[in-house]
Design a protein around this motif. Structure first.
Motif, PDB file in Angstrom:
ATOM      1  N   ASP A   1       0.866  -1.523  -0.246  1.00 19.12           N
ATOM      2  CA  ASP A   1      -0.234  -0.012  -0.139  1.00 19.12           C
ATOM      3  C   ASP A   1       1.266   1.479  -0.094  1.00 19.12           C
ATOM      4  O   ASP A   1       0.603   1.986   1.227  1.00 19.12           O
TER       5      ASP A   1
ATOM      6  N   LYS B   1      -4.307   5.394   2.971  1.00 16.54           N
ATOM      7  CA  LYS B   1      -5.321   4.126   3.805  1.00 16.54           C
ATOM      8  C   LYS B   1      -6.084   5.312   2.859  1.00 16.54           C
ATOM      9  O   LYS B   1      -7.645   4.446   3.053  1.00 16.54           O
TER      10      LYS B   1
ATOM     11  N   ASP C   1       1.125   5.944   6.686  1.00 15.46           N
ATOM     12  CA  ASP C   1      -0.234   5.184   6.280  1.00 15.46           C
ATOM     13  C   ASP C   1      -1.134   5.748   6.207  1.00 15.46           C
ATOM     14  O   ASP C   1      -1.904   5.410   5.719  1.00 15.46           O
TER      15      ASP C   1
END
Length: 128
Positions: free
Chosen positions: A53, A104, A100
């Protein structure tokens, strides 16, 4: 080899690639989608999970992800962006926590099935 792997289905990631292209006058970077055959091959070669990711930056024989990748890329951009490079001295767990959060939430900007049609010059910078 200076390749940036990006999520080809993400508006934020596409905008990031366009941002980098505009600020990379020396054409230091090449680009490939993580979903492409070459992207999958490089992820496997550098032992990065396909579920990553993150932006992935391959520089020579080194592979970087998350905030480290972003800061290594910023170092090579025209303009003031290289001023962010010293942030590498902040511990990665702190930098990556912020990264992150952005990663996300990137799909909240929308998923895309189409990208901007690159110019011939830009197209030469993409690896299939």
């Amino acid at each position: 080899m200076n390749i940036i792997l990006f999520d080809g289905e993400c508006h934020f990631c596409d905008a990031s690639v366009q941002f980098i292209i505009k600020r990379d006058r020396n054409k230091y970077f090449k680009f490939a989608s993580i979903q492409s055959d070459i992207g999958k091959k490089l992820l496997k070669e550098f032992q990065v999970p396909e579920t990553v990711d993150s932006l992935v930056f391959i520089e020579g024989k080194q592979c970087y992800v998350k905030s480290t990748a972003a800061l290594k890329v910023a170092r090579r951009l025209d303009g003031p962006w290289s001023l962010f490079y010293p942030f590498l001295f902040i511990p990665s767990f702190l930098r990556d926590a912020i990264y992150d959060i952005v990663a996300k939430n990137r799909y909240k900007l929308g998923k895309q099935n189409e990208c901007k049609i690159p110019t011939k010059e830009e197209l030469e910078r993409f690896i299939n």
